[in-house]
Enzyme design. Structure first.
Site, PDB file in Angstrom:
ATOM      1  N   LYS A 165       1.037  -1.192   0.107  1.00  0.00           N
ATOM      2  CA  LYS A 165      -0.225   0.004   0.065  1.00  0.00           C
ATOM      3  C   LYS A 165       0.767   1.287   0.027  1.00  0.00           C
ATOM      4  CE  LYS A 165      -3.672   2.112   2.599  1.00  0.00           C
ATOM      5  NZ  LYS A 165      -4.777   2.039   3.955  1.00  0.00           N
ATOM      6  N   SER A 207      -9.670   1.810   2.921  1.00  0.00           N
ATOM      7  CA  SER A 207      -8.735   2.547   2.043  1.00  0.00           C
ATOM      8  C   SER A 207      -7.723   1.808   1.366  1.00  0.00           C
ATOM      9  CB  SER A 207      -8.063   3.772   3.004  1.00  0.00           C
ATOM     10  OG  SER A 207      -7.133   3.198   3.921  1.00  0.00           O
ATOM     11  N   SER A 250      -9.829  -0.459   7.195  1.00  0.00           N
ATOM     12  CA  SER A 250      -9.119  -0.205   5.909  1.00  0.00           C
ATOM     13  C   SER A 250      -8.561  -1.682   5.208  1.00  0.00           C
ATOM     14  CB  SER A 250      -8.191   1.036   5.891  1.00  0.00           C
ATOM     15  OG  SER A 250      -9.006   1.958   6.075  1.00  0.00           O
TER      16      SER A 250
END
Length: 481
Positions: free
Chosen positions: A76, A151, A175
């Site tokens: 990420k 996210s 997330s």
């Protein structure tokens, strides 16, 4: 070659049936073909990836490889890594090349894992749909008209699309779990403090926790073994004896007490989510697990408490982005104050600005007691609820999200979007571990996940139960066309 689970790829690499360079090359070719439409990756560097793969092959040839050596992994965009752009999907850090590496990334590099790239996300991890990215929304690989969740939407999307066997995500209010659920993969948020936060860009420091995302619970357990551990560079890192998170994978479900919180099974869920939950309940019963009704009455308070506290922490953490030392700086300004204002106005997206404003407001004189302190008290009540429940059960089964992934551009208000995190946020308020695993599909063909929540440091038990569910079902084996 890109269809293997992490465990399968590991066996093939260790037995020299495939090489790390062949495996990395296969993923890079798939990324080149599919990522332009998916937008799951926002940074790729083939030369760096292949150099790491060649080094992994040398380790395997010399006989000093680990189970993870040569396995590709996606990060990420919130994790720093020396020489890679770490932008947090924000214009503010669009030109930021990290001078150092996050502890959790370094741990995986030390194992010989191969970096595939940085994945798309909501800007500074603020969002539930991946639509808040400076680089445009990632798509759901099951249906590109739908969001992958957020996210960590890019990480979930690339694992589901078989553009990575595993990825790292971060979980502040759901997330890792919510996008993993929306994309039909497995992901675990460990107990707060289990995995180092050093080098992971801060959103809300008392909530943020890194975790693995992969096709199976077994893969997540193998990754967590490498990721977890005390780090003196992180003041919130916990000093505990090293654990083997694979130790309970072969433990049968028979006799396991599973709590069903009545507040989580109500009218707010879609019919598809309730069906997925019932399928899981039926499987657990068939395997001899004991199901017990429990109550988590303060759940309804978790969303207001979370958005007060997380926004307050965000407004403090994001004050460092001022255009002075690194990141975006406004081109034209007449004095320092104007430079600060213009830089932040240009560099941050609308959702980040919204949360900074909420956070600054609740911390301001006259409102601190009414909002921030009250939210801290509610956080304690939410945590106490879980302890009352765990006095009667080993794990809790819950929905991960109230519905399948919404469409990109769905006309939801910020409050409606915040409410989609109703089942994940309480876990972060309490600092507990929780895993999501695939449990069915919506009538529209989109994946639906369910959550297993455990008491503090019960990751091995959660992963073991999830693995047993996956041995007796095939939702995790399904993949998008």
């Amino acid at each position: 070659m890109t269809q293997y689970t992490l465990k399968q790829a590991s066996v093939l690499l260790q037995s020299k049936q495939i090489s790390a360079v062949e495996l990395a090359s296969a993923y890079l070719a798939a990324i080149a073909e599919k990522n332009p439409a998916l937008n799951g990756y926002i940074t790729i560097d083939q030369d760096k990836t292949l150099a790491e793969a060649r080094a992994a092959d040398e380790r395997i040839a010399q006989g000093n490889a680990s189970a993870l050596t040569g396995i590709p992994v996606a990060y990420k965009d919130i994790f720093c890594q020396t020489g890679w752009r770490s932008a947090c999907a924000s214009k503010m850090l669009d030109n930021f090349i990290s001078p150092y590496t996050a502890t959790v990334v370094q741990k995986l590099l030390d194992e010989g894992m191969v970096t595939l790239g940085r994945t798309n996300m909501d800007e500074f991890a603020m969002g539930s749909t991946n639509e808040n990215s400076f680089y445009g929304a990632a798509k759901n690989p099951w249906n590109p008209e739908h969001v992958p969740g957020g996210s960590s939407g890019g990480s979930a999307a690339v694992v589901a699309a078989r553009l990575a066997p595993a990825a790292l995500g971060s979980d502040t209010g759901g997330s890792i779990r919510q996008p993993a659920s929306h994309c039909g993969i497995t992901g675990i948020k460990p107990t707060y403090g289990t995995v180092s936060r050093f080098g992971m860009v801060a959103y809300a420091s008392s909530f943020d926790q890194a975790g693995p995302m992969a096709q199976t619970a077994e893969d997540c357990a193998i990754l967590l073994n490498a990721m977890a551990g005390f780090d003196p560079k992180d003041s919130t890192s916990l000093e505990r004896e090293k654990e083997d998170y694979t130790r309970d994978l072969n433990q049968p479900l028979k006799g396991l007490k599973i709590g069903l919180p009545k507040e989580y099974f109500g009218e707010g869920n879609s019919a598809d989510v309730l069906t997925a939950l019932q399928n899981t309940i039926d499987l657990l019963k068939a395997q001899g697990a004991e199901l017990i009704e429990v109550s988590l009455p303060q759940t309804k308070l978790s969303i207001p408490a979370y958005y007060v506290l997380a926004s307050a922490e965000a407004s403090t953490n994001l004050s460092r982005y001022d255009g002075v030392r690194y990141g975006h700086r406004a081109a034209q300004f007449s004095d320092l104050e104007e430079m600060y204002g213009k830089t932040r106005a240009e560099g941050f997206g609308s959702e980040v600005k919204r949360r900074i404003m909420i956070g600054t407001y609740v911390l301001s004189h006259g409102y601190y007691d009414a909002y921030y302190l009250k939210a801290q008290k509610l956080r304690r009540l939410v945590a106490d609820d879980f302890q009352t429940a765990f006095a009667r059960c080993d794990l809790i089964l819950a929905p991960t999200a109230p519905s399948a992934a919404p469409k990109i551009g769905a006309d939801a208000s910020p409050v409606e979007t915040y409410l989609s995190d109703i089942y994940t946020i309480a876990v972060n308020l309490a600092g507990l571990p929780a895993l999501t695993l695939p449990a069915g599909f919506s009538s529209g063909g989109l994946p639906i996940g369910v959550q297993l929540i455990g008491n503090y440091f019960s990751e091995a038990k959660i992963l073991g139960a999830a693995h047993q569910i996956q041995l007796n079902s095939d939702w995790h084996g399904k993949r998008p066309e």
